[in-house]
Design a protein around this motif. Structure first.
Motif, mmCIF file in Angstrom:
data_model
loop_
_atom_site.group_PDB
_atom_site.id
_atom_site.type_symbol
_atom_site.label_atom_id
_atom_site.label_comp_id
_atom_site.label_asym_id
_atom_site.label_seq_id
_atom_site.Cartn_x
_atom_site.Cartn_y
_atom_site.Cartn_z
ATOM 1 N N VAL A 146 52.036 -27.581 15.599
ATOM 2 C CA VAL A 146 53.153 -27.356 16.631
ATOM 3 C C VAL A 146 53.840 -28.560 16.772
ATOM 4 O O VAL A 146 55.137 -28.419 16.817
ATOM 5 C CB VAL A 146 52.179 -27.153 18.038
ATOM 6 N N GLN A 147 53.467 -29.889 16.429
ATOM 7 C CA GLN A 147 54.313 -30.927 16.728
ATOM 8 C C GLN A 147 55.192 -30.866 15.989
ATOM 9 O O GLN A 147 56.593 -31.640 15.823
ATOM 10 C CB GLN A 147 53.428 -32.280 16.585
ATOM 11 N N LYS A 148 55.047 -30.832 14.575
ATOM 12 C CA LYS A 148 55.872 -30.781 13.114
ATOM 13 C C LYS A 148 57.068 -29.972 13.475
ATOM 14 O O LYS A 148 58.048 -30.171 13.190
ATOM 15 C CB LYS A 148 55.083 -30.643 12.144
ATOM 16 N N VAL A 149 56.803 -28.751 13.629
ATOM 17 C CA VAL A 149 57.726 -27.550 13.983
ATOM 18 C C VAL A 149 58.671 -27.814 15.044
ATOM 19 O O VAL A 149 59.916 -27.819 14.806
ATOM 20 C CB VAL A 149 57.099 -26.175 14.279
ATOM 21 N N MET A 150 58.139 -28.430 16.184
ATOM 22 C CA MET A 150 59.147 -28.930 17.248
ATOM 23 C C MET A 150 59.926 -30.092 16.921
ATOM 24 O O MET A 150 61.062 -30.148 17.332
ATOM 25 C CB MET A 150 58.165 -29.130 18.673
ATOM 26 N N ASP A 151 59.403 -30.972 16.278
ATOM 27 C CA ASP A 151 60.231 -32.028 15.638
ATOM 28 C C ASP A 151 61.216 -31.627 14.782
ATOM 29 O O ASP A 151 62.361 -31.882 14.810
ATOM 30 C CB ASP A 151 59.227 -33.039 14.860
ATOM 31 N N ALA A 152 60.800 -30.602 13.687
ATOM 32 C CA ALA A 152 61.828 -30.273 12.771
ATOM 33 C C ALA A 152 63.026 -29.397 13.427
ATOM 34 O O ALA A 152 64.082 -29.405 13.101
ATOM 35 C CB ALA A 152 61.133 -29.209 11.906
ATOM 36 N N ARG A 153 62.741 -28.841 14.723
ATOM 37 C CA ARG A 153 63.627 -28.057 15.327
ATOM 38 C C ARG A 153 64.485 -28.741 15.895
ATOM 39 O O ARG A 153 65.807 -28.541 15.863
ATOM 40 C CB ARG A 153 62.935 -27.232 16.444
#
Length: 224
Positions: A212-219
Motif C-alpha cells: 500500500v505504501q509503495k503504490v501510494m508513493d508511486a501514485r
C-alpha cells in the motif's frame, strides 16, 4: 534464577530496536494513509465509480466469482513489443480502462508499476501473471482468458480494482490492501476505512503494508 548481564543487555537492545522499527513503520504508514485521504478528497474518486450490474453483490467477499464476462472485442495492441516495458506502450489501454470503470489513470499506473514494473510477461512466486498480476482464479472470474495479453489484463485488473473501490467506499488505501491481501481477509477484520486500516495494521501481512505504501508513493509521480 540469575540472568547473565551480557545476555540481558543484548536482549534489551534487540527489543528496543524492534519497538523502534515497528513504531517507525506505523508512523510512515500513517502518513501514507493521511496522504490518501487528502488526495481522494480532492479527486472525489468515489463519485466516479460506476454501480455494479444488477444482481451482483459482495456476499461472502467472493466478488471476483460474481463478475460477468468482460468485453474482449477491443483489438490487440498493434506492433506490441514484449521487451518494451515503458508505460507509454499501454497509455491508451490504461486510459480507456480508467474511463470505462471509473478508476483514476494515476492509480492504475501506480498499481501496474508496483505489481510488474510494466512487464506484461511478469509472473510472481505465487503465480500471479501479467501487468496487474492476476491470479488464475481471479482472471477466470473476470473473463480474462490470457493474463499475458495487455488488453485483457489491464481491462480485467482495472475492473477488479474498480469493484474493490466501490466495495470499500472509495477508500483507496483499503482497496489496495484488498487487492494485495484479498478482499475477504480485509473484510474479515472489519476494515472499511483508511482509519480502520491503520488501527488493524498489525493484523495484515507486512507485504501488504509495504505494498500500500509503495503504490501510494508511486501514485504521486503520476499526479504531478
Amino acid at each position: 534464577m540469575q540472568i547473565d548481564p551480557v545476555t540481558y543487555v543484548q536482549t534489551t537492545a534487540t527489543q528496543r530496536a524492534t519497538r523502534s522499527s515497528t513504531e517507525e513503520t506505523a508512523v510512515r504508514f500513517s502518513d501514507v494513509l493521511q496522504q490518501a485521504v487528502n488526495e481522494e478528497s480532492s479527486e472525489q474518486t468515489a463519485r466516479t465509480i460506476r454501480s455494479l450490474p444488477p444482481g451482483v453483490t459482495y456476499e461472502d467477499g467472493l466478488l471476483w466469482q460474481q463478475l460477468g464476462k468482460i468485453d474482449t472485442s477491443m483489438e490487440r495492441v498493434q506492433d506490441f513489443q514484449p521487451e518494451n516495458t515503458r508505460y507509454t506502450s499501454f497509455e491508451e489501454l490504461i486510459t480507456a480502462a480508467g474511463e470505462r470503470y471509473g478508476v483514476p489513470v494515476s492509480l492504475i499506473k501506480s498499481v501496474i508499476q508496483i505489481e510488474s514494473a510494466f512487464n506484461p510477461n511478469a509472473v510472481s512466486h505465487a503465480g500471479a501473471k501479467g501487468l496487474m498480476q492476476l491470479m488464475d482464479g481471479t482472471a477466470r472470474g473476470l473473463g480474462v482468458s490470457d493474463s499475458f495479453d495487455p488488453v485483457q489484463n489491464i481491462d480485467g485488473g482495472t475492473r477488479y480494482l474498480s469493484n474493490l473501490l466501490q466495495r470499500f467506499g472509495g477508500e483507496v488505501a483499503v482497496a489496495l490492501a484488498a487487492y494485495n491481501a484479498g478482499p475477504t481477509r480485509v473484510a474479515s477484520l472489519g476494515i472499511t476505512s483508511n482509519e480502520e486500516l491503520m488501527a488493524n495494521l498489525h493484523a495484515l501481512p507486512t507485504e501488504t503494508q509495504a505494498y500500500v505504501q509503495k503504490v501510494m508513493d508511486a501514485r504521486r509521480s503520476y499526479t504531478i
